[in-house]
Write a protein that holds these residues in place. Structure first.
Motif, PDB file in Angstrom:
ATOM      1  N   ASP A  99       0.719  -1.267  -0.001  1.00 32.41           N
ATOM      2  CA  ASP A  99      -0.125  -0.063  -0.093  1.00 32.41           C
ATOM      3  C   ASP A  99       0.929   1.295  -0.064  1.00 32.41           C
ATOM      4  OD1 ASP A  99      -2.248  -1.446   0.009  1.00 32.41           O
ATOM      5  OD2 ASP A  99      -2.875  -1.278   2.286  1.00 32.41           O
ATOM      6  N   VAL A 100       1.823   1.196   0.624  1.00 30.63           N
ATOM      7  CA  VAL A 100       2.889   2.455   0.838  1.00 30.63           C
ATOM      8  C   VAL A 100       3.582   2.619  -0.584  1.00 30.63           C
ATOM      9  CG1 VAL A 100       4.919   3.404   1.613  1.00 30.63           C
ATOM     10  CG2 VAL A 100       3.311   2.205   3.239  1.00 30.63           C
ATOM     11  N   MET A 103       1.385   4.176  -2.945  1.00 31.66           N
ATOM     12  CA  MET A 103       0.972   5.465  -2.657  1.00 31.66           C
ATOM     13  C   MET A 103       1.607   6.587  -3.779  1.00 31.66           C
ATOM     14  SD  MET A 103       1.108   6.198   1.368  1.00 31.66           S
ATOM     15  CE  MET A 103      -0.028   5.107   2.480  1.00 31.66           C
ATOM     16  N   GLY A 104       2.857   5.668  -4.146  1.00 29.85           N
ATOM     17  CA  GLY A 104       3.500   6.509  -5.034  1.00 29.85           C
ATOM     18  C   GLY A 104       2.709   6.934  -6.441  1.00 29.85           C
ATOM     19  N   TYR A 106      -0.311   7.766  -6.042  1.00 30.99           N
ATOM     20  CA  TYR A 106      -1.769   8.630  -5.619  1.00 30.99           C
ATOM     21  C   TYR A 106      -1.714  10.173  -6.261  1.00 30.99           C
ATOM     22  CZ  TYR A 106      -3.037   5.533  -2.114  1.00 30.99           C
ATOM     23  OH  TYR A 106      -3.519   4.310  -1.325  1.00 30.99           O
ATOM     24  N   GLY A 107      -0.309  10.585  -6.661  1.00 32.88           N
ATOM     25  CA  GLY A 107      -0.105  11.965  -7.324  1.00 32.88           C
ATOM     26  C   GLY A 107      -0.941  11.965  -8.498  1.00 32.88           C
ATOM     27  N   GLY A 110      -5.324  12.190  -8.013  1.00 34.03           N
ATOM     28  CA  GLY A 110      -6.275  13.264  -7.632  1.00 34.03           C
ATOM     29  C   GLY A 110      -6.859  12.741  -6.512  1.00 34.03           C
ATOM     30  N   LEU A 111      -8.311  13.343  -6.301  1.00 35.53           N
ATOM     31  CA  LEU A 111      -8.928  13.402  -4.863  1.00 35.53           C
ATOM     32  C   LEU A 111      -9.827  12.208  -5.244  1.00 35.53           C
ATOM     33  CD1 LEU A 111     -10.109  16.931  -3.742  1.00 35.53           C
ATOM     34  CD2 LEU A 111      -8.737  15.003  -2.523  1.00 35.53           C
ATOM     35  N   PHE A 112     -10.267  11.766  -6.192  1.00 38.12           N
ATOM     36  CA  PHE A 112     -11.280  10.885  -6.490  1.00 38.12           C
ATOM     37  C   PHE A 112     -11.160   9.459  -7.207  1.00 38.12           C
ATOM     38  CE2 PHE A 112     -13.286  15.181  -6.478  1.00 38.12           C
ATOM     39  CZ  PHE A 112     -14.262  14.729  -5.716  1.00 38.12           C
ATOM     40  N   ARG A 114      -8.928   5.681  -8.468  1.00 38.45           N
ATOM     41  CA  ARG A 114      -8.714   4.574  -7.907  1.00 38.45           C
ATOM     42  C   ARG A 114      -7.428   4.205  -8.710  1.00 38.45           C
ATOM     43  NH1 ARG A 114     -11.645   3.394  -3.509  1.00 38.45           N
ATOM     44  NH2 ARG A 114     -13.396   4.774  -3.501  1.00 38.45           N
ATOM     45  N   PRO A 115      -6.607   3.352  -8.069  1.00 40.50           N
ATOM     46  CA  PRO A 115      -5.394   2.754  -8.808  1.00 40.50           C
ATOM     47  C   PRO A 115      -6.021   1.832  -9.738  1.00 40.50           C
ATOM     48  CG  PRO A 115      -5.240   2.362  -6.503  1.00 40.50           C
ATOM     49  CD  PRO A 115      -6.574   3.147  -6.767  1.00 40.50           C
ATOM     50  N   ARG A 120      -0.953  -0.711 -10.422  1.00 32.21           N
ATOM     51  CA  ARG A 120      -0.604  -1.770  -9.418  1.00 32.21           C
ATOM     52  C   ARG A 120       0.628  -2.602 -10.188  1.00 32.21           C
ATOM     53  NH1 ARG A 120      -4.152  -2.266  -5.420  1.00 32.21           N
ATOM     54  NH2 ARG A 120      -6.148  -1.460  -5.723  1.00 32.21           N
ATOM     55  N   GLN A 159       6.501   6.373  -8.739  1.00 30.71           N
ATOM     56  CA  GLN A 159       6.117   7.647  -9.207  1.00 30.71           C
ATOM     57  C   GLN A 159       6.718   8.061 -10.513  1.00 30.71           C
ATOM     58  OE1 GLN A 159       6.582  11.050  -6.196  1.00 30.71           O
ATOM     59  NE2 GLN A 159       6.774   9.596  -4.544  1.00 30.71           N
TER      60      GLN A 159
END
Lengths: 257, 297
Positions: A99-100, A103-104, A106-107, A110-112, A114-115, A120, A159
């Motif tokens: 999960d960490v 997070m790379g 997530y940038g 955005g706010l809404f 999903r990966p 993955r 990222q």
């Protein structure tokens, strides 16, 4: 649109950052080309971490201008990767390694968002690259210092940026992790990426970096290691807290505080 | 026997239904907020929000002369928002650590509330007993509706913004570097905390709402290895404490809020004991394995 490789990766003009009106970084101006591994050296309290946080816009600056690949930082957020000091997060947090690393991505979500499966896959590759796939489903509280740093670097890899800032990645890691990080740095450089690393070990600076920034509030020097890693410049950076010896091959051995 | 103990309370009027509904809503919203506060090391904020409701209510009465519940709720919510702003201010300009900043701000405001109450607002006739201990069965309809709206909003926001919330809680610097509105997320958390505290304390009281926020999260942190699990375990702990607490208060004929918090604390103690035993058992097993592999043949 990809910037031409002649565009500098990072330009900093006249950056000053203060805590309590006391300047910690003063009037720093730099231009770093693409495809370099750059070390930031300086004594404790020299403003090394503060400088990169200021460049990334994580701290308020008194003044200073930052350009990334020739444009505004806000326009290149996907390209810029920040690897904070390991101690900056709570390693007892209920989150798995997988999960960490994810997070790379997530940038880009955005706010809404999903990966996706692609996100993955990229996260998985990053873990494989850092040799931590076997730990994917473990909670991060079970990691050793070296493993924690590998998790952070896998997240940075996920990222997929072209300009990376790493704050003290070598602190408290084992020898094999240190070697893995150095290999990663050089590989990234060979791909044309630029990595700026805050470091305070003088011994390894010559091997690890192409260029050095010597910082003690002000910029003392910036340039290729050969030109900058010299006794006069280093003692100017470290003040009295530095001893220079010469061994029998007339190699300088420098011991910093 | 079993029927009398467990089923009968549900059949006599609607008070059991109402009590369980109110305390479940409190449990769900407080457990979710509490999890984020716990991970941000801001559990003490629950204490602060619960206390500053008093000066908020008194100030609202002094300004409007009204003692209606909506006015009081609004006063308490505003006081919560002012408090979180003041805490930030003291942290930043007074260079105080967060725990000290929280301590200074909420005790000062609480004391100010008491001062006002015993001077200018003497005729307010606030039921302090109710503010402090609450009454699950005395919750008015509009408070129940507010509580329901708040709970649904918190669950929906948490599900919708799970990833940004997770990142902003775990690594605010990276979240900021990604351009996520970290400040806004924090303000949102403070706002919902303030509303939840105020909406909850009519039911469980200002003091015991603190337990509803902290204990479920602390219990969940003992066993969860992912944030999703931690949230679910915290909510489960809250709901279990609420329902078991309701029964306990019926059997012992005692305060329902007191019974719920005691149940929650017992659940925490049992979980702590279980994790401790599990760790010892695992260590012993590992030692056995090592010894077995060290012995040839």
């Amino acid at each position: 649109m990809r910037a031409a490789t002649t565009t500098p990766a990072l330009e900093v003009r006249d950056m000053t950052i203060s805590y309590d009106r006391e300047p910690v970084v003063e009037g720093v101006t730099l231009t770093i080309p693409q495809g370099r591994v750059v070390g930031i050296l300086g004594p404790n309290g020299a403003g090394k971490s503060t400088l990169i946080k200021g460049v990334l816009g994580l701290l308020e600056t008194d003044h200073g201008e930052v350009r990334v690949f020739g444009g505004e930082l806000s326009g290149s957020r996907q390209e810029v990767v920040y690897v904070p000091q390991r101690g900056s997060v709570d390693w007892d947090f209920p989150v798995t390694v997988k999960d960490v690393v994810l997070m790379g991505r997530y940038g880009r979500l955005g706010l809404f968002g999903r990966p996706s499966a692609e996100d993955r896959r990229i996260a998985w590759e990053a873990m494989a690259k850092m040799g931590i796939e076997a730990l994917a489903d473990r909670q991060i509280s079970e990691m050793s210092g070296g493993q924690q740093q590998r998790v952070f670097l896998a997240r940075a890899l996920a990222q997929e940026g072209r300009l990376l800032f790493m704050d003290e990645p070598f602190v408290g890691v084992d020898a094999s992790t240190e070697a893995a990080i150095v290999e990663l740095l050089h590989e990234m450089r060979d791909q044309g990426r630029t990595v700026v690393v805050v470091n305070h070990d003088l011994q390894t600076a010559r091997e690890y970096f192409d260029e050095l920034i010597l910082l003690n509030k002000r910029l003392i020097a910036y340039g290729p290691v050969k030109q900058v890693f010299t006794a006069p410049l280093l003692s100017k950076t470290y003040g009295g807290r530095l001893a220079v010896f010469r061994d029998h091959d007339d190699q300088e051995i420098i011991v910093g505080a | 026997m079993l029927y009398e103990l467990f089923i009968e309370p549900w059949t006599i009027g609607d008070w059991m239904w109402r009590g369980v509904l109110v305390s479940s809503l409190v449990a769900i919203s407080c457990a979710i907020l509490g999890t984020f506060l716990y991970l941000k090391r801001l559990s003490l904020l629950a204490d602060a929000m619960a206390h500053v409701a008093l000066p908020g209510i008194v100030a609202a009465y002094l300004l409007t002369g009204s003692q209606s519940t909506p006015t009081m709720l609004l006063g308490a919510i505003l006081a919560g928002l002012v408090t979180s702003g003041l805490i930030r201010f003291v942290e930043r300009y007074g260079h105080a650590r967060t725990d000290a900043a929280i301590g200074i701000v909420f005790t000062s405001l609480f004391a100010l509330g008491i001062l006002l109450l015993s001077t200018f607002a003497r005729d307010a006739h606030l039921d302090l007993n109710c503010v402090l201990y609450g009454n699950v069965l005395g919750v008015a309809d509009h408070s129940l509706i507010l509580l329901a709206v708040v709970t649904v909003a918190i669950v929906a926001l948490t599900v919708l913004f799970f990833r940004p919330l997770q990142l902003a809680t775990f690594d605010p610097a990276l979240a900021a570097a990604f351009g996520l509105p970290v400040g806004l997320i924090h303000a949102g958390l403070m706002g919902t905390l303030s509303v939840t505290t105020v909406a909850s304390f009519e039911a469980v009281g200002a003091i015991l709402v603190i337990a509803a926020i902290i204990t479920p999260a602390a219990t969940a942190h003992l066993i969860a290895k992912r944030l999703e699990t931690m949230l679910l375990v915290a909510v489960a702990h809250g709901l279990l404490s609420a329902v078991l607490g309701m029964y306990l208060s019926i059997w012992l004929e005692c305060s329902s809020a007191g019974a719920m918090v005691t149940t929650g604390a017992l659940l925490y103690a049992v979980t702590l004991g279980a994790t401790w035993a599990r760790r010892r058992w695992r260590r012993a097993q590992r030692r056995q394995r090592l010894q077995a592999s060290a012995l040839p043949g």
